[in-house]
Every structure is written in C-alpha cells, then in structure tokens.
Design a protein around this motif. Structure first.
Motif, short mmCIF file in Angstrom:
data_model
loop_
_atom_site.label_atom_id
_atom_site.label_comp_id
_atom_site.label_asym_id
_atom_site.label_seq_id
_atom_site.Cartn_x
_atom_site.Cartn_y
_atom_site.Cartn_z
N ARG A 17 0.83 -1.20 0.00
CA ARG A 17 0.00 0.00 0.00
C ARG A 17 0.87 1.26 0.00
N LEU A 18 0.44 2.26 -0.74
CA LEU A 18 1.11 3.56 -0.75
C LEU A 18 0.49 4.42 0.35
N VAL A 19 1.34 5.03 1.15
CA VAL A 19 0.90 5.81 2.30
C VAL A 19 1.39 7.24 2.15
N ARG A 20 0.50 8.19 2.38
CA ARG A 20 0.88 9.61 2.33
C ARG A 20 1.71 9.96 3.57
N PRO A 21 2.57 10.98 3.48
CA PRO A 21 3.44 11.34 4.61
C PRO A 21 2.69 11.60 5.92
N ARG A 22 1.55 12.24 5.86
CA ARG A 22 0.80 12.53 7.09
C ARG A 22 0.38 11.24 7.78
N GLU A 23 -0.12 10.28 7.00
CA GLU A 23 -0.53 9.00 7.56
C GLU A 23 0.68 8.21 8.05
N ALA A 24 1.79 8.30 7.32
CA ALA A 24 3.01 7.59 7.71
C ALA A 24 3.50 8.11 9.07
N ALA A 25 3.48 9.42 9.25
CA ALA A 25 3.89 10.00 10.53
C ALA A 25 2.95 9.52 11.64
N TYR A 26 1.67 9.44 11.35
CA TYR A 26 0.69 8.97 12.32
C TYR A 26 0.96 7.51 12.68
N ILE A 27 1.24 6.69 11.68
CA ILE A 27 1.52 5.27 11.91
C ILE A 27 2.74 5.11 12.82
N LEU A 28 3.77 5.92 12.56
CA LEU A 28 5.00 5.84 13.35
C LEU A 28 4.87 6.51 14.71
N PRO B 4 13.52 7.82 0.81
CA PRO B 4 12.81 9.00 0.32
C PRO B 4 11.45 8.61 -0.25
N PRO B 5 10.51 9.53 -0.21
CA PRO B 5 9.17 9.22 -0.72
C PRO B 5 9.17 9.02 -2.23
N ILE B 6 8.17 8.31 -2.69
CA ILE B 6 7.93 8.11 -4.12
C ILE B 6 7.08 9.27 -4.58
N LYS B 7 7.51 9.96 -5.60
CA LYS B 7 6.76 11.12 -6.11
C LYS B 7 5.88 10.68 -7.28
N GLN B 8 4.63 11.08 -7.22
CA GLN B 8 3.69 10.87 -8.31
C GLN B 8 3.00 12.20 -8.55
N GLY B 9 3.50 12.94 -9.52
CA GLY B 9 2.98 14.29 -9.74
C GLY B 9 3.36 15.17 -8.55
N ARG B 10 2.36 15.81 -7.96
CA ARG B 10 2.60 16.66 -6.79
C ARG B 10 2.53 15.89 -5.49
N CYS B 11 2.13 14.64 -5.55
CA CYS B 11 1.93 13.83 -4.34
C CYS B 11 3.18 13.02 -4.00
N ALA B 12 3.34 12.76 -2.72
CA ALA B 12 4.44 11.93 -2.25
C ALA B 12 3.85 10.75 -1.48
N PHE B 13 4.47 9.59 -1.63
CA PHE B 13 4.00 8.38 -0.98
C PHE B 13 5.18 7.60 -0.43
N LEU B 14 4.92 6.81 0.60
CA LEU B 14 5.88 5.83 1.09
C LEU B 14 5.23 4.47 1.02
N LEU B 15 6.05 3.45 0.89
CA LEU B 15 5.52 2.10 0.88
C LEU B 15 5.27 1.67 2.32
N GLU B 16 4.13 1.06 2.54
CA GLU B 16 3.79 0.59 3.88
C GLU B 16 4.83 -0.42 4.37
N SER B 17 5.39 -1.20 3.47
CA SER B 17 6.41 -2.18 3.86
C SER B 17 7.67 -1.50 4.39
N ASP B 18 8.01 -0.31 3.87
CA ASP B 18 9.17 0.44 4.39
C ASP B 18 8.92 0.89 5.82
N LEU B 19 7.69 1.29 6.11
CA LEU B 19 7.35 1.70 7.47
C LEU B 19 7.41 0.50 8.41
#
Length: 72
Positions: free
Chosen positions: A14-25, A43-58
């Motif tokens: 799953r791709l997770v936005r930085p705000r959710e990733a910070a909440y998870i951590l 580093p986050p994965i960039k898709q256009g203006r959005c940034a994502f992290l992989l849930e597996s990295d978290l």
C-alpha cells in the motif's frame, strides 16, 4: 457472477501519504521528515505533486526498532 471482492488479490504494498506515515510511526511530521533526511527512512515516491511511502518500508523501520529493543 463473480464480485471483485471475491477474487483473491496478490499481496499489494500500500502507498501511504506522509501525514498518515507519521501517524503510523507516532511521530510529528517534522520528525518524520528528519527520519527521511537522516536516511532512517527511504525518500518518498513522487507521483505528480503527491508523495508516498511504501507501507512495507514503514513496517521494516518499526521492525528494526523493535529488534534493537529486544537485543538490548
């Protein structure tokens, strides 16, 4: 008729936005970005203006924290 929810899905990371990733951590967003800057998180994965992290990295980061805790 087969419904989409009835079809087995392969494990999808799953791709997770930085705000959710910070909440998870359990850290503030500033701390979250400091973890990225220090190299503790990739580093986050960039898709256009959005940034994502992989849930597996978290999950891997948290697993590393728990491994150091149990080793001490």
């Amino acid at each position: 008729m087969t419904h989409v929810k009835d079809v087995p899905h392969p494990a999808v990371d799953r791709l997770v936005r930085p705000r959710e990733a910070a909440y998870i951590l359990g850290v503030a967003r500033t701390t979250f970005y400091e973890l990225i800057k220090s190299g503790a998180l990739p580093p986050p994965i960039k898709q256009g203006r959005c940034a994502f992290l992989l849930e597996s990295d978290l999950r891997a980061y948290v697993a590393g924290l728990t491994a150091t805790r149990t080793a001490a």
